[in-house]
Enzyme design. Structure first.
Site, PDB file in Angstrom:
ATOM      1  N   GLY A 134       0.854  -1.185   0.000  1.00 62.45           N
ATOM      2  CA  GLY A 134       0.000   0.000   0.000  1.00 62.45           C
ATOM      3  C   GLY A 134       0.886   1.229   0.000  1.00 62.45           C
ATOM      4  N   SER A 181       5.571  -5.420  -1.441  1.00 65.85           N
ATOM      5  CA  SER A 181       5.499  -4.010  -1.814  1.00 65.85           C
ATOM      6  C   SER A 181       5.994  -3.125  -0.662  1.00 65.85           C
ATOM      7  CB  SER A 181       4.074  -3.664  -2.255  1.00 65.85           C
ATOM      8  OG  SER A 181       3.994  -2.381  -2.821  1.00 65.85           O
ATOM      9  N   ALA A 182       5.136  -2.293  -0.085  1.00 69.79           N
ATOM     10  CA  ALA A 182       5.544  -1.438   1.030  1.00 69.79           C
ATOM     11  C   ALA A 182       6.108  -2.255   2.183  1.00 69.79           C
ATOM     12  CB  ALA A 182       4.363  -0.600   1.513  1.00 69.79           C
ATOM     13  N   HIS A 203       8.451  -3.300  -7.252  1.00 73.44           N
ATOM     14  CA  HIS A 203       7.754  -2.978  -8.504  1.00 73.44           C
ATOM     15  C   HIS A 203       8.695  -2.342  -9.535  1.00 73.44           C
ATOM     16  CE1 HIS A 203       3.964  -3.643  -6.371  1.00 73.44           C
ATOM     17  NE2 HIS A 203       4.355  -2.771  -5.460  1.00 73.44           N
ATOM     18  N   GLU A 228       8.485  -7.179 -10.791  1.00 71.76           N
ATOM     19  CA  GLU A 228       7.280  -7.950 -10.508  1.00 71.76           C
ATOM     20  C   GLU A 228       7.567  -9.447 -10.601  1.00 71.76           C
ATOM     21  OE1 GLU A 228       4.005  -5.265 -10.337  1.00 71.76           O
ATOM     22  OE2 GLU A 228       5.937  -5.356  -9.315  1.00 71.76           O
TER      23      GLU A 228
END
Length: 239
Positions: free
Chosen positions: A92, A124-125, A161, A196
């Site tokens: 997020g 991700s985060a 990413h 990714e």
């Protein structure tokens, strides 16, 4: 080295269900770690809200035979971290995630527990905050955290990413431009830019790039950024 880490670049690939591409990776990580119960940190989930985020992740984890429970429902968040057998930090907005980790007083506590051997996974985060700081996040600074410093579970920066796609119709900076700016200001710090469908796995002191057939790019000072494939030795990042 006690650290046991799974740092995933992304939760969703185009055309695939949420966490579907990496679910076997998550299951394998938990099985290897002897984990059945996972404490979830949803603080990066600004848009969907914590309850919805927990439900979304819990559904996937239950399908893997894992019990997931969210820290936002715990009365004592520090105690929850202290008693966790595995910690999972979702993706997020990294700024909001770091803000909440500091506000709740658990940034350093999570770091210490993971340094002592508690299994840690993020995507991700959640992967970004495992590094030295949030300075190589892709996110908008929607809120100001107490510090940019993160967990320092690995001695380098992470850029999830990562893409080197260039749209000739776009006049702004590329991802490489932005990461190279970081290396100009911080020439001694390495950046692991993970694409990714890849992840970083730290197990028994060995760091590996895992996932599908893809590569990682490392940025470091004035050196030309270099690509590393899934079979490459990337333990130099831990030095």
């Amino acid at each position: 080295m006690k650290r046991n880490l799974l740092l995933i670049s992304n939760s969703t690939n185009a055309g695939e269900k949420y966490l579907d591409w990496c679910k076997d990776m998550i299951k394998g990580f938990c099985n290897e770690s002897g984990v059945k119960n996972v404490l979830f940190i949803p603080y990066a989930g600004v848009s969907m809200g914590y309850d919805n985020y927990e439900t979304k992740v819990k559904t996937v984890f239950e399908g893997l035979g894992l019990n997931l429970y969210s820290i936002h429902k715990e009365q004592d968040v520090k105690k929850a971290v202290e008693q966790a057998e595995c910690i999972a930090v979702g993706g997020g907005n990294t700024f909001h995630l770091v803000y909440e980790l500091y506000r709740n007083g658990i940034m350093s506590l999570i770091s210490q527990r993971v340094m002592d051997g508690v299994a840690y996974m993020g995507w991700s985060a959640g992967s970004n905050v495992a590094g030295l700081s949030l300075k190589t996040t892709n996110d908008m600074p929607i809120i100001e955290p107490a510090s940019f410093d993160c967990m320092k579970l690995v001695p380098f920066q992470i850029n999830p990413h990562y893409t080197d796609f260039f749209d000739p119709k776009h006049g702004g900076e590329t991802r490489d431009d932005r990461l190279n700016e970081f290396t100009k200001v911080n020439p001694d710090i390495k950046i692991a830019a993970i694409r990714e469908a890849t992840a970083l796995r730290l197990k028994e002191g060995k760091l590996s790039l895992i996932g599908r057939n893809n590569k990682m790019k490392v940025f470091h000072g004035a050196n030309e950024p270099k690509e590393y494939d899934l079979n490459a030795d990337i333990n130099f990042l831990m030095q």
